[in-house]
Design a protein around this motif. Structure first.
Motif, mmCIF file in Angstrom:
data_model
loop_
_atom_site.group_PDB
_atom_site.id
_atom_site.type_symbol
_atom_site.label_atom_id
_atom_site.label_comp_id
_atom_site.label_asym_id
_atom_site.label_seq_id
_atom_site.Cartn_x
_atom_site.Cartn_y
_atom_site.Cartn_z
ATOM 1 N N SER A 25 7.548 14.005 2.422
ATOM 2 C CA SER A 25 6.111 13.915 2.169
ATOM 3 C C SER A 25 5.297 14.747 3.150
ATOM 4 C CB SER A 25 5.654 12.453 2.238
ATOM 5 O OG SER A 25 6.237 11.694 1.215
ATOM 6 N N ALA A 82 0.807 4.166 -2.857
ATOM 7 C CA ALA A 82 0.542 5.556 -2.491
ATOM 8 C C ALA A 82 1.688 6.459 -2.926
ATOM 9 C CB ALA A 82 0.313 5.668 -0.988
ATOM 10 N N LYS A 97 1.777 9.551 -5.607
ATOM 11 C CA LYS A 97 2.256 10.879 -5.215
ATOM 12 C C LYS A 97 3.314 11.390 -6.198
ATOM 13 C CE LYS A 97 4.282 13.416 -1.357
ATOM 14 N NZ LYS A 97 5.272 14.152 -2.160
ATOM 15 N N HIS A 131 -1.253 14.675 -0.362
ATOM 16 C CA HIS A 131 0.140 14.294 -0.120
ATOM 17 C C HIS A 131 0.513 14.554 1.333
ATOM 18 C CE1 HIS A 131 1.049 15.215 -4.656
ATOM 19 N NE2 HIS A 131 0.171 14.255 -4.480
ATOM 20 N N LYS A 150 0.826 -1.209 0.000
ATOM 21 C CA LYS A 150 0.000 0.000 0.000
ATOM 22 C C LYS A 150 0.862 1.262 0.000
ATOM 23 C CE LYS A 150 -4.189 -1.902 2.104
ATOM 24 N NZ LYS A 150 -5.136 -1.813 3.257
ATOM 25 N N ARG A 151 1.950 1.233 0.757
ATOM 26 C CA ARG A 151 2.846 2.390 0.766
ATOM 27 C C ARG A 151 3.467 2.588 -0.619
ATOM 28 N NH1 ARG A 151 1.316 4.353 5.250
ATOM 29 N NH2 ARG A 151 2.354 3.912 7.227
ATOM 30 N N TYR A 172 -0.910 11.903 3.516
ATOM 31 C CA TYR A 172 -0.134 10.680 3.341
ATOM 32 C C TYR A 172 1.162 10.767 4.144
ATOM 33 C CZ TYR A 172 3.532 7.921 1.096
ATOM 34 O OH TYR A 172 4.612 7.112 0.873
#
Length: 328
Positions: A142, A84, A88, A178, A80-81, A181
């Motif tokens: 981030s 994501a 981004k 972002h 999942k990271r 996240y």
């Protein structure tokens, strides 16, 4: 993910004496009324030059800024990271495309801008010339680098040049995701093991000086701030933007139990302003001018990408030239 106002403004404040006084007065009256300037409108040459410099630099910063995080896509912890972070990075490159389009309305082609980036003629944000050694470095970018960018971009989205403002409105909407996240990633580290917490503290220690540089030189040495503010090219001074970032995010860092590597950092309750150690502006100038830890590496990546994509651009141009509108 760009702070804005990040270089020593190198365009001389000249040319205004040669501008038509009546047109200049009408232009400044429109700015004072809060009207947007559009590409077909008359504008002073200095306004045009400063906008090209600022928007082009912003575009370069978005596209170069994708690189330190991009190196962590395959190494991000968990599927999942990875997804994501991939999304981004894709967004950041998309922001560059929006900004190049906005700059093109002022008369400089995208090809010229990319050429000036690769050859080192055009600048981009200092902070993207530092290495991201650990996952915590990617999390710092981030969360806190994007936070700094949002502080500046939300202000400049209310500026005077229509195409830039409209691009910033869309960019800020995406940057807010972002930021969430990045904050989520940092919370995970903060609530983790002692080793994870130590890793993020080390990232703060490495990135704090570049973060203080990120908002641009002190107002005491920034040559064109007042003109840019008068014309609403910029909506806040570099020092005011830096103070706003400190006001919003230093308490959040402290709440998570981390420290900021500046013993002089404190908020003056009587003025509402933060005191801090004056950033090393000589290091800032050196990095901006191409002598940072990763300047050469980051520009080489862009140069190779430009060369590898040349055949695609040429094929698209050839196809467009060969296309004949069908008869009705």
């Amino acid at each position: 993910m760009y702070g804005g106002g990040n270089t020593f403004e190198g365009i001389k404040n000249d040319g205004l004496a040669e501008e038509d006084p009546g047109k200049l007065a009408a232009f400044e009256a429109r700015i004072a009324r809060g009207e947007k300037i559009e590409p077909s409108d008359w504008m002073p040459q200095l306004y045009r030059k400063q906008l090209i410099r600022m928007i082009e630099q912003h575009a370069h910063s978005e596209i170069i800024g994708a690189l330190p995080e991009g190196t962590w896509i395959t190494r991000a912890p968990g599927f999942k990271r990875k997804l994501a972070l991939m999304a981004k990075v894709q967004d950041e490159v998309g922001h560059a495309q929006l900004l190049y389009s906005a700059a093109e309305t002022l008369g400089k082609t995208r090809e010229e801008m990319i050429h000036d980036l690769i050859t080192g003629k055009s600048k981009y944000s200092n902070i993207f010339n530092y290495p991201a050694f650990t996952w915590a470095d990617a999390c710092f970018i981030s969360w806190l680098v994007d936070a700094g960018a949002i502080v500046n971009q939300l202000a400049n989205a209310k500026g005077s040049y229509g195409p830039y403002c409209r691009a910033l409105e869309r960019i800020c909407a995406e940057e807010s995701f972002h930021l969430k996240y990045g904050h989520h990633c940092v919370i995970f580290l903060a609530a983790g093991t002692a080793q994870q917490r130590a890793m993020f503290q080390e990232a703060i220690n490495r990135w704090w000086a570049p973060m203080m540089h990120f908002f641009g030189p002190s107002d005491k040495i920034s040559a064109h701030t007042q003109t840019l503010m008068k014309w609403k090219v910029k909506m806040s001074t570099n020092d005011d933007t830096r103070n706003q970032f400190l006001d919003m995010y230093v308490p959040k860092i402290w709440e998570l139990g981390f420290t900021v590597p500046d013993p002089a950092l404190k908020k003056n309750t009587d003025t509402g302003k933060w005191s801090y150690t004056e950033p090393d502006w000589e290091e800032f100038k050196r990095v901006i001018n191409g002598d940072g830890p990763c300047n050469k590496e980051r520009l080489e990546v862009r140069r190779v990408a430009e060369e590898r994509g040349r055949w695609v651009r040429e094929a698209l141009r050839s196809e467009k030239m060969a296309y004949v509108e069908p008869l009705a």
